[in-house]
Design a protein around this motif. Structure first.
Motif, PDB file in Angstrom:
ATOM      1  N   ALA A 116       0.824  -1.207   0.000  1.00  0.00           N
ATOM      2  CA  ALA A 116       0.000   0.000   0.000  1.00  0.00           C
ATOM      3  C   ALA A 116       0.857   1.255   0.000  1.00  0.00           C
ATOM      4  O   ALA A 116       0.501   2.262  -0.639  1.00  0.00           O
ATOM      5  CB  ALA A 116      -0.928  -0.002   1.210  1.00  0.00           C
ATOM      6  N   GLY A 117       1.971   1.219   0.714  1.00  0.00           N
ATOM      7  CA  GLY A 117       2.867   2.366   0.720  1.00  0.00           C
ATOM      8  C   GLY A 117       3.401   2.678  -0.669  1.00  0.00           C
ATOM      9  O   GLY A 117       3.437   3.838  -1.094  1.00  0.00           O
ATOM     10  N   GLU A 118       3.784   1.640  -1.387  1.00  0.00           N
ATOM     11  CA  GLU A 118       4.267   1.822  -2.757  1.00  0.00           C
ATOM     12  C   GLU A 118       3.157   2.324  -3.668  1.00  0.00           C
ATOM     13  O   GLU A 118       3.384   3.202  -4.516  1.00  0.00           O
ATOM     14  CB  GLU A 118       4.850   0.513  -3.279  1.00  0.00           C
ATOM     15  CG  GLU A 118       6.171   0.143  -2.616  1.00  0.00           C
ATOM     16  CD  GLU A 118       6.681  -1.233  -2.975  1.00  0.00           C
ATOM     17  OE1 GLU A 118       7.887  -1.468  -2.793  1.00  0.00           O
ATOM     18  OE2 GLU A 118       5.871  -2.080  -3.429  1.00  0.00           O
ATOM     19  N   ALA A 119       1.942   1.801  -3.487  1.00  0.00           N
ATOM     20  CA  ALA A 119       0.804   2.255  -4.286  1.00  0.00           C
ATOM     21  C   ALA A 119       0.492   3.727  -4.027  1.00  0.00           C
ATOM     22  O   ALA A 119      -0.013   4.431  -4.917  1.00  0.00           O
ATOM     23  CB  ALA A 119      -0.421   1.398  -3.994  1.00  0.00           C
ATOM     24  N   ALA A 120       0.806   4.195  -2.807  1.00  0.00           N
ATOM     25  CA  ALA A 120       0.580   5.601  -2.452  1.00  0.00           C
ATOM     26  C   ALA A 120       1.726   6.499  -2.905  1.00  0.00           C
ATOM     27  O   ALA A 120       1.700   7.706  -2.652  1.00  0.00           O
ATOM     28  CB  ALA A 120       0.391   5.729  -0.946  1.00  0.00           C
ATOM     29  N   GLY A 121       2.720   5.912  -3.559  1.00  0.00           N
ATOM     30  CA  GLY A 121       3.805   6.706  -4.125  1.00  0.00           C
ATOM     31  C   GLY A 121       5.063   6.787  -3.290  1.00  0.00           C
ATOM     32  O   GLY A 121       5.996   7.518  -3.640  1.00  0.00           O
ATOM     33  N   ALA A 122       5.121   6.037  -2.195  1.00  0.00           N
ATOM     34  CA  ALA A 122       6.290   6.096  -1.321  1.00  0.00           C
ATOM     35  C   ALA A 122       7.406   5.178  -1.823  1.00  0.00           C
ATOM     36  O   ALA A 122       7.165   4.183  -2.513  1.00  0.00           O
ATOM     37  CB  ALA A 122       5.913   5.708   0.104  1.00  0.00           C
ATOM     38  N   GLU A 123       8.614   5.528  -1.436  1.00  0.00           N
ATOM     39  CA  GLU A 123       9.753   4.644  -1.586  1.00  0.00           C
ATOM     40  C   GLU A 123       9.810   3.823  -0.302  1.00  0.00           C
ATOM     41  O   GLU A 123       9.924   4.393   0.784  1.00  0.00           O
ATOM     42  CB  GLU A 123      11.043   5.451  -1.760  1.00  0.00           C
ATOM     43  CG  GLU A 123      12.297   4.621  -1.899  1.00  0.00           C
ATOM     44  CD  GLU A 123      13.559   5.456  -1.988  1.00  0.00           C
ATOM     45  OE1 GLU A 123      14.654   4.862  -1.907  1.00  0.00           O
ATOM     46  OE2 GLU A 123      13.462   6.685  -2.125  1.00  0.00           O
ATOM     47  N   VAL A 124       9.706   2.502  -0.408  1.00  0.00           N
ATOM     48  CA  VAL A 124       9.486   1.673   0.780  1.00  0.00           C
ATOM     49  C   VAL A 124      10.626   0.685   0.996  1.00  0.00           C
ATOM     50  O   VAL A 124      11.096   0.037   0.059  1.00  0.00           O
ATOM     51  CB  VAL A 124       8.155   0.893   0.687  1.00  0.00           C
ATOM     52  CG1 VAL A 124       7.880   0.152   1.992  1.00  0.00           C
ATOM     53  CG2 VAL A 124       6.994   1.831   0.354  1.00  0.00           C
ATOM     54  N   LYS A 125      11.045   0.574   2.263  1.00  0.00           N
ATOM     55  CA  LYS A 125      11.954  -0.493   2.691  1.00  0.00           C
ATOM     56  C   LYS A 125      11.192  -1.417   3.642  1.00  0.00           C
ATOM     57  O   LYS A 125      10.597  -0.947   4.610  1.00  0.00           O
ATOM     58  CB  LYS A 125      13.155   0.084   3.446  1.00  0.00           C
ATOM     59  CG  LYS A 125      14.157   0.836   2.602  1.00  0.00           C
ATOM     60  CD  LYS A 125      15.337   1.271   3.479  1.00  0.00           C
ATOM     61  CE  LYS A 125      16.390   2.030   2.695  1.00  0.00           C
ATOM     62  NZ  LYS A 125      17.547   2.403   3.578  1.00  0.00           N
ATOM     63  N   LEU A 126      11.216  -2.711   3.359  1.00  0.00           N
ATOM     64  CA  LEU A 126      10.657  -3.721   4.260  1.00  0.00           C
ATOM     65  C   LEU A 126      11.814  -4.284   5.077  1.00  0.00           C
ATOM     66  O   LEU A 126      12.789  -4.805   4.516  1.00  0.00           O
ATOM     67  CB  LEU A 126       9.965  -4.822   3.468  1.00  0.00           C
ATOM     68  CG  LEU A 126       9.333  -5.955   4.279  1.00  0.00           C
ATOM     69  CD1 LEU A 126       8.180  -5.434   5.138  1.00  0.00           C
ATOM     70  CD2 LEU A 126       8.841  -7.068   3.356  1.00  0.00           C
ATOM     71  N   LEU A 127      11.709  -4.157   6.404  1.00  0.00           N
ATOM     72  CA  LEU A 127      12.827  -4.487   7.285  1.00  0.00           C
ATOM     73  C   LEU A 127      12.352  -5.299   8.483  1.00  0.00           C
ATOM     74  O   LEU A 127      11.244  -5.085   8.975  1.00  0.00           O
ATOM     75  CB  LEU A 127      13.493  -3.200   7.786  1.00  0.00           C
ATOM     76  CG  LEU A 127      13.983  -2.227   6.704  1.00  0.00           C
ATOM     77  CD1 LEU A 127      14.141  -0.833   7.283  1.00  0.00           C
ATOM     78  CD2 LEU A 127      15.287  -2.717   6.096  1.00  0.00           C
ATOM     79  N   ALA A 161      -1.514   2.157   6.128  1.00  0.00           N
ATOM     80  CA  ALA A 161      -0.256   2.494   5.451  1.00  0.00           C
ATOM     81  C   ALA A 161      -0.428   3.699   4.536  1.00  0.00           C
ATOM     82  O   ALA A 161       0.427   4.599   4.498  1.00  0.00           O
ATOM     83  CB  ALA A 161       0.238   1.290   4.664  1.00  0.00           C
ATOM     84  N   THR A 162      -1.532   3.721   3.812  1.00  0.00           N
ATOM     85  CA  THR A 162      -1.803   4.860   2.923  1.00  0.00           C
ATOM     86  C   THR A 162      -1.934   6.145   3.713  1.00  0.00           C
ATOM     87  O   THR A 162      -1.388   7.192   3.345  1.00  0.00           O
ATOM     88  CB  THR A 162      -3.081   4.602   2.110  1.00  0.00           C
ATOM     89  OG1 THR A 162      -2.937   3.394   1.367  1.00  0.00           O
ATOM     90  CG2 THR A 162      -3.367   5.752   1.156  1.00  0.00           C
ATOM     91  N   ARG A 163      -2.655   6.075   4.822  1.00  0.00           N
ATOM     92  CA  ARG A 163      -2.822   7.250   5.671  1.00  0.00           C
ATOM     93  C   ARG A 163      -1.472   7.723   6.229  1.00  0.00           C
ATOM     94  O   ARG A 163      -1.198   8.925   6.274  1.00  0.00           O
ATOM     95  CB  ARG A 163      -3.784   6.928   6.817  1.00  0.00           C
ATOM     96  CG  ARG A 163      -3.907   8.042   7.859  1.00  0.00           C
ATOM     97  CD  ARG A 163      -5.067   7.791   8.803  1.00  0.00           C
ATOM     98  NE  ARG A 163      -4.920   8.560  10.027  1.00  0.00           N
ATOM     99  CZ  ARG A 163      -5.128   9.882  10.132  1.00  0.00           C
ATOM    100  NH1 ARG A 163      -5.480  10.578   9.063  1.00  0.00           N
ATOM    101  NH2 ARG A 163      -4.972  10.494  11.291  1.00  0.00           N
ATOM    102  N   THR A 164      -0.634   6.792   6.635  1.00  0.00           N
ATOM    103  CA  THR A 164       0.680   7.147   7.168  1.00  0.00           C
ATOM    104  C   THR A 164       1.506   7.893   6.115  1.00  0.00           C
ATOM    105  O   THR A 164       2.137   8.915   6.411  1.00  0.00           O
ATOM    106  CB  THR A 164       1.432   5.885   7.636  1.00  0.00           C
ATOM    107  OG1 THR A 164       0.635   5.209   8.617  1.00  0.00           O
ATOM    108  CG2 THR A 164       2.775   6.241   8.248  1.00  0.00           C
ATOM    109  N   VAL A 165       1.493   7.382   4.894  1.00  0.00           N
ATOM    110  CA  VAL A 165       2.216   8.048   3.800  1.00  0.00           C
ATOM    111  C   VAL A 165       1.624   9.431   3.531  1.00  0.00           C
ATOM    112  O   VAL A 165       2.357  10.413   3.352  1.00  0.00           O
ATOM    113  CB  VAL A 165       2.193   7.184   2.524  1.00  0.00           C
ATOM    114  CG1 VAL A 165       2.737   7.961   1.325  1.00  0.00           C
ATOM    115  CG2 VAL A 165       2.992   5.907   2.737  1.00  0.00           C
TER     116      VAL A 165
END
Length: 204
Positions: free
Chosen positions: A27-38, A188-192
């Motif tokens: 969802a973060g990527e769909a919202a346009g963020a650059e995402v790291k899964l850690l 996740a979208t809201r956070t972004v």
């Protein structure tokens, strides 16, 4: 303006929080963020892990996912944490990760990070809310900005209606009881989106 940088940081023993973290990343990527899964560092002795098939399977499934570091916190504009509850608070693995960030905290590098949290437990009143709140207490010390889901979308009610962050019950077979995928993705979208507002405001 550069895209929001989102770190999705999880600890998972049975795979639930790993699954939630993957949904958050999507969802973060769909919202346009650059995402790291850690993931955070595992602390349990190998002898204990070896005696639990689900735990071993999760370790194997996540073996290629990088371990989160202080540099990832500094890099991120926003952070989503996902952790199981342990006696009403976050797992010790997640707690240690937070506890060792004193260096960047002292330098002011945790200030204004936009954060949100998710959790799981083996019954509906097993401490999910307390776990999320325990993590948010640390975030208040960081000077972070908490982006809880509240009741900002009807999808949250279908997932149990936790306003602090998405939480899920896990049955004896390790399966999620509630359908929380859409709630995780909304969170996740809201956070972004909140991080975008903060980032836009700080650049004006």
């Amino acid at each position: 303006m550069a895209n929001v940088k989102l770190a999705v940081i999880f600890y998972s023993m049975g795979g639930t929080n790993y699954e939630m973290a993957k949904w958050a990343k999507e969802a973060g990527e769909a919202a346009g963020a650059e995402v790291k899964l850690l993931k955070v560092q595992e602390l349990a002795p190998e002898s204990v892990i070896e005696g639990n098939e689900a735990w071993k399977a999760t370790i194997d499934a996540t073996k290629d996912i990088p371990v989160a570091t202080s540099d990832d916190i500094v890099w991120a504009d926003a952070i989503i944490f996902s952790t199981p509850t342990r006696f009403g608070t976050m797992a010790s693995q997640m707690k240690q990760f937070i506890d060792i960030q004193g260096g960047i905290w002292a330098e002011g590098k945790t200030v204004n990070k936009v954060v949100s949290a998710m959790s799981s437990a083996q019954n509906p009143n097993g401490g999910q809310e307390a776990t999320i709140l325990s993590l948010y207490t640390s975030m208040l010390h960081w000077g972070a900005i908490i982006a809880s889901p509240g009741y900002t979308d009807p999808v949250l009610f279908g997932a149990g209606g936790n306003p602090y962050g998405t939480s899920v019950t896990v049955d004896q077979d390790g399966k999620m009881v509630e359908d929380v995928e859409d709630a995780v993705k909304h969170q996740a979208t809201r956070t972004v989106n909140v991080a975008e507002m903060i980032k836009r405001g700080s650049s004006n």
